[in-house]
Write an enzyme that holds these catalytic residues in place. Sequence first.
Site, mmCIF file in Angstrom:
data_model
loop_
_atom_site.group_PDB
_atom_site.id
_atom_site.type_symbol
_atom_site.label_atom_id
_atom_site.label_comp_id
_atom_site.label_asym_id
_atom_site.label_seq_id
_atom_site.Cartn_x
_atom_site.Cartn_y
_atom_site.Cartn_z
ATOM 1 C CE LYS A 157 -0.585 6.446 1.978
ATOM 2 N NZ LYS A 157 -0.092 5.217 2.654
ATOM 3 C CB SER A 231 -0.865 2.688 0.113
ATOM 4 O OG SER A 231 -0.610 2.960 1.476
ATOM 5 N N GLY A 253 1.476 -2.442 6.012
ATOM 6 C CA GLY A 253 2.011 -3.703 5.509
ATOM 7 C C GLY A 253 3.311 -3.513 4.750
ATOM 8 N N GLY A 254 3.780 -2.244 4.738
ATOM 9 C CA GLY A 254 4.999 -1.913 4.007
ATOM 10 C C GLY A 254 4.849 -0.649 3.196
ATOM 11 C CB SER A 255 1.989 1.695 2.922
ATOM 12 O OG SER A 255 1.052 0.702 2.596
#
Length: 595
Positions: A157, A231, A253-255
């Site tokens: 990433k 993200s 948060g869930g990326s």
Amino acid sequence: MLQEAPTIFQEWLKQSWPQDKTHLYTAVILTCGTTAFYFVLKWLGQKRIKKQIEETRRQRDRGLIEMEKSVQAFKSQNPGIPTGDILSLPLVELVQKLKEDTLSPDVVLYTYMEKALTVTKEVNCVRHFIPECEPFLQQLKKQEEKGLLYGVPISIKDHIGYKGHLTTCGFSHFLDVEGEDSVLVKVLKKQGANPFVFTNVPQSLFNYDCSNVVFGQTVNPLDHKRTPGGSSGGEGALIAGGGSVLGFGSDVGGSIRLPSSFCGLCGLKPTTGRLSVSGVKEPFHLMLILGTIGPMAKDVDSLALCMRAVLCDYMFQLDPTVPPIPFNQEIYSSSTPLRIGYYDTDGYFLLPPCMRRAVHETRKLLQEAGHTLVPFDPSSVDYVIDEIYVKGAFADGGSSLLALFQKDIVDPALKAQVKMLAIPKLVKKVLAKFTKSWFPRLAGQLNALCGVRNVKDMWKIDNELMVYRKKFIEHWRKNKLDVVLCPVLGPAFFLGYPSKILGAISSTMLYNALNFPAGVVPVTTVTEADEEEMAQYQGLYGDSWDRTLKKAVEGAVGLPVAVQCVALPWQEELCLRFMKEVEMLSNKEQQKKFI
């Protein structure tokens, strides 16, 4: 008396209005000059940003051209490479062939480089090529021991530090070059993995779409009108498109889990602290809700192998803040029946029918396989989302994040989100009071985005989080649970929708607040029956968010549907073992349908 009024007003005007207009003219000139100066500065700033963006894009494009030249040069010297066979190999088999020397690392690297180029031309998922991957091949051959990921090309990433490369977080002004590799990159290299591309992210990383003004919009390889999630959306798109066999994302948060859900992948969010984040850049530091990094791949065995590789002595030596807990293969390989809690809604956001169906179908398969399934209620999720997660993450009212956007050109996909952050605190409070009766979730988030008044309030939120976590674990243990099965947001949204309904990710945010390991496994696809049921969807409140969700996911027949698997802190191996069980049972069920 009324007749005298104009005369009185004229007399007052003569006394109030300066007869010598020099001061007035000076004030007007100064005001106009200051205003003009402000707009000139703003224009110059925008011009500088656009120039930076253009140069960064050119660097990216030059890198991709060099990547393509390298591939073509290798192919001309090595014709007839069975690229299809190589790309179809699961990670575990690929590593085995590399270690046996039936495949060479350079053949595998250039095969994936070629595929990554094809995928990014279609969906714009690669941010930059890492040319150092080519000379690293020579270093691999000199390593005395072949690591657990020997010869595996790996994608990382955008904000995972690699020496000599940018970490942008999607901002045009985050263009510093890293002075050294992150701990993760060092460990991956030690284990023989070869990072070869960076993947795209949304501007700021605080969004579950994948678009920024520097590198543009990444789209879902399964449907180009939809987002891959975020993200870690670039990772999701590249792996789903076949351009990478293993990637690393991050999750606050869930990326990791949302792109995995949207793209039909497996992804693991470990407990924060289980893996080193030293050298992983963040746009600004969060106090209570901490992010973590984790792997993404097409199957659970790949995630397990990756975790076994990075949870090694070398990482514990490089980063002594990481607890020296090596991967427990015995737990992952266990076949002991599990006691599994389950729920299909968290009581805050009712997910689409297909996501709830996936939970119940998986529950049934697990029961038939001999596991014990127990209904489980995650209480007070609205309180966790508003009063702990949002208020804790944006304790300053979002001013730090807003300041970063104000230094940049705001990406169109994030304008709704930035506008909400920019609302003055007093206006947020008034709007929250006004909307509470008919839009309670928005009211709760507006109040939360006002932030905290002082440090004492911050410590209060921290204490409330600890109390909630304790009660949640007590509830878990009272039910004698090993793991929990629950829904995850999906299917993939149309582009532009994520910033309109940030509250929809409550299913993943909960386990960031609790700091529990959680993973996502695809189990089925959207059916026509799901679509018909979705047409009747009202949600829990029938408000604007529910109506927006309905539009965001319509027409999704055939897209992947996943479930979320959760374990207690530091039990990543158990979480993966549960994910593997879900994957195996779901695959068997899918095979039955084709017989």
